[in-house]
Design a protein around this motif. Structure first.
Motif, PDB file in Angstrom:
ATOM      1  N   LEU A 108      20.841  18.110  45.452  1.00  0.00           N
ATOM      2  CA  LEU A 108      21.875  19.120  45.269  1.00  0.00           C
ATOM      3  C   LEU A 108      22.136  19.380  43.790  1.00  0.00           C
ATOM      4  O   LEU A 108      22.350  20.524  43.384  1.00  0.00           O
ATOM      5  CB  LEU A 108      23.160  18.682  45.985  1.00  0.00           C
ATOM      6  N   SER A 109      22.078  18.341  42.970  1.00  0.00           N
ATOM      7  CA  SER A 109      22.274  18.517  41.522  1.00  0.00           C
ATOM      8  C   SER A 109      21.179  19.401  40.934  1.00  0.00           C
ATOM      9  O   SER A 109      21.461  20.272  40.104  1.00  0.00           O
ATOM     10  CB  SER A 109      22.288  17.161  40.811  1.00  0.00           C
ATOM     11  N   LYS A 110      19.949  19.194  41.367  1.00  0.00           N
ATOM     12  CA  LYS A 110      18.841  20.034  40.889  1.00  0.00           C
ATOM     13  C   LYS A 110      19.059  21.488  41.307  1.00  0.00           C
ATOM     14  O   LYS A 110      18.845  22.406  40.521  1.00  0.00           O
ATOM     15  CB  LYS A 110      17.507  19.534  41.441  1.00  0.00           C
ATOM     16  N   ARG A 111      19.466  21.687  42.528  1.00  0.00           N
ATOM     17  CA  ARG A 111      19.722  23.043  43.020  1.00  0.00           C
ATOM     18  C   ARG A 111      20.875  23.685  42.244  1.00  0.00           C
ATOM     19  O   ARG A 111      20.841  24.868  41.918  1.00  0.00           O
ATOM     20  CB  ARG A 111      20.044  23.014  44.517  1.00  0.00           C
ATOM     21  N   MET A 112      21.914  22.889  41.953  1.00  0.00           N
ATOM     22  CA  MET A 112      23.066  23.391  41.217  1.00  0.00           C
ATOM     23  C   MET A 112      22.658  23.812  39.810  1.00  0.00           C
ATOM     24  O   MET A 112      23.067  24.863  39.327  1.00  0.00           O
ATOM     25  CB  MET A 112      24.146  22.296  41.163  1.00  0.00           C
ATOM     26  N   GLN A 116      20.968  29.176  41.542  1.00  0.00           N
ATOM     27  CA  GLN A 116      20.785  30.162  42.612  1.00  0.00           C
ATOM     28  C   GLN A 116      21.666  29.806  43.800  1.00  0.00           C
ATOM     29  O   GLN A 116      21.469  28.763  44.431  1.00  0.00           O
ATOM     30  CB  GLN A 116      19.317  30.203  43.049  1.00  0.00           C
ATOM     31  N   ARG A 117      22.615  30.669  44.103  1.00  0.00           N
ATOM     32  CA  ARG A 117      23.551  30.379  45.202  1.00  0.00           C
ATOM     33  C   ARG A 117      22.817  30.166  46.526  1.00  0.00           C
ATOM     34  O   ARG A 117      23.184  29.296  47.309  1.00  0.00           O
ATOM     35  CB  ARG A 117      24.575  31.504  45.321  1.00  0.00           C
ATOM     36  N   SER A 118      21.765  30.940  46.780  1.00  0.00           N
ATOM     37  CA  SER A 118      21.025  30.792  48.038  1.00  0.00           C
ATOM     38  C   SER A 118      20.351  29.419  48.109  1.00  0.00           C
ATOM     39  O   SER A 118      20.309  28.799  49.166  1.00  0.00           O
ATOM     40  CB  SER A 118      20.004  31.907  48.205  1.00  0.00           C
ATOM     41  N   ASP A 119      19.856  28.931  46.985  1.00  0.00           N
ATOM     42  CA  ASP A 119      19.215  27.613  46.948  1.00  0.00           C
ATOM     43  C   ASP A 119      20.251  26.503  47.137  1.00  0.00           C
ATOM     44  O   ASP A 119      20.008  25.523  47.839  1.00  0.00           O
ATOM     45  CB  ASP A 119      18.462  27.439  45.625  1.00  0.00           C
ATOM     46  N   ILE A 120      21.409  26.680  46.527  1.00  0.00           N
ATOM     47  CA  ILE A 120      22.501  25.711  46.697  1.00  0.00           C
ATOM     48  C   ILE A 120      22.941  25.688  48.162  1.00  0.00           C
ATOM     49  O   ILE A 120      23.129  24.619  48.749  1.00  0.00           O
ATOM     50  CB  ILE A 120      23.684  26.054  45.769  1.00  0.00           C
ATOM     51  N   SER A 121      23.061  26.862  48.770  1.00  0.00           N
ATOM     52  CA  SER A 121      23.440  26.944  50.184  1.00  0.00           C
ATOM     53  C   SER A 121      22.422  26.232  51.065  1.00  0.00           C
ATOM     54  O   SER A 121      22.800  25.508  51.990  1.00  0.00           O
ATOM     55  CB  SER A 121      23.581  28.395  50.623  1.00  0.00           C
ATOM     56  N   LEU A 122      21.142  26.430  50.774  1.00  0.00           N
ATOM     57  CA  LEU A 122      20.110  25.721  51.542  1.00  0.00           C
ATOM     58  C   LEU A 122      20.274  24.212  51.414  1.00  0.00           C
ATOM     59  O   LEU A 122      20.112  23.470  52.391  1.00  0.00           O
ATOM     60  CB  LEU A 122      18.710  26.136  51.090  1.00  0.00           C
ATOM     61  N   GLY A 123      20.604  23.751  50.210  1.00  0.00           N
ATOM     62  CA  GLY A 123      20.841  22.324  49.999  1.00  0.00           C
ATOM     63  C   GLY A 123      22.034  21.824  50.800  1.00  0.00           C
ATOM     64  O   GLY A 123      21.986  20.740  51.391  1.00  0.00           O
ATOM     65  N   LEU A 124      23.098  22.617  50.839  1.00  0.00           N
ATOM     66  CA  LEU A 124      24.286  22.233  51.615  1.00  0.00           C
ATOM     67  C   LEU A 124      23.975  22.203  53.109  1.00  0.00           C
ATOM     68  O   LEU A 124      24.411  21.293  53.822  1.00  0.00           O
ATOM     69  CB  LEU A 124      25.440  23.190  51.313  1.00  0.00           C
ATOM     70  N   TYR A 125      23.220  23.191  53.586  1.00  0.00           N
ATOM     71  CA  TYR A 125      22.816  23.197  55.001  1.00  0.00           C
ATOM     72  C   TYR A 125      21.934  21.987  55.322  1.00  0.00           C
ATOM     73  O   TYR A 125      22.052  21.391  56.402  1.00  0.00           O
ATOM     74  CB  TYR A 125      22.057  24.490  55.356  1.00  0.00           C
TER      75      TYR A 125
END
Length: 157
Positions: A108-112, A116-125
């Motif tokens: 999640l830190s890497k995505r943050m 990219q909000r879409s990438d962060i959302s994928l990480g949260l999902y």
């Protein structure tokens, strides 16, 4: 004076796990049906609240892993609803404080950092999926389902 006719309707109630509120028999049946799927249970606010209460009442001391996974799942859902908000390290830290595993924290830190909000959302999902699997594998969820079934057995037909 106008005369009003009211149809009398009998509502059967069942005690909640915490004993503080009553649930209709229909609500107990609805929630029991949802417990065929952890995913469906977690999407329903009332069923999730009941599951949380059930786990809280059974524990003695610190929260167990299933409770931690439920809190992480719910926090991810909260972050996913806030699509316009910038996702920062503070949110990652908040999840870590709830017990987010190290590998998920790193992902999640890497995505943050990518921003990219879409990438962060994928990480949260993805985190929610892991949490859902852990909750499903726990004895807590099976015991919750059994407790709901036992409540239904107490209701006269």
């Amino acid at each position: 004076m106008a005369s009003c006719s009211y149809k009398e309707k009998v509502v059967r109630l069942v005690k909640c796990f915490c004993g503080c509120s009553d649930m209709t028999v229909e609500e107990v049946h609805r929630i029991y049906t949802l417990t065929n799927s952890v995913h469906e249970t977690l999407l329903d606010a009332e069923a999730t609240k009941l599951l949380r209460t059930f786990m809280k009442l059974r524990r003695s001391g610190d929260k167990n892993e299933a409770e931690q996974h439920l809190e992480i799942y719910e926090k991810c859902a909260e972050f996913l609803k806030e699509a316009q908000r910038t996702f920062t390290q503070d949110e990652v830290d908040e999840l870590c404080d709830l017990g987010l595993p190290y590998d998920s924290e790193q992902d999640l830190s890497k995505r943050m950092l990518g921003g990219q909000r879409s990438d962060i959302s994928l990480g949260l999902y993805r985190i929610q999926g892991k949490c859902r699997n852990e909750i499903e594998a726990s004895s807590d969820f099976r015991d919750f389902r059994d407790a709901i079934r036992d409540k239904m057995r107490l209701v006269p037909k």
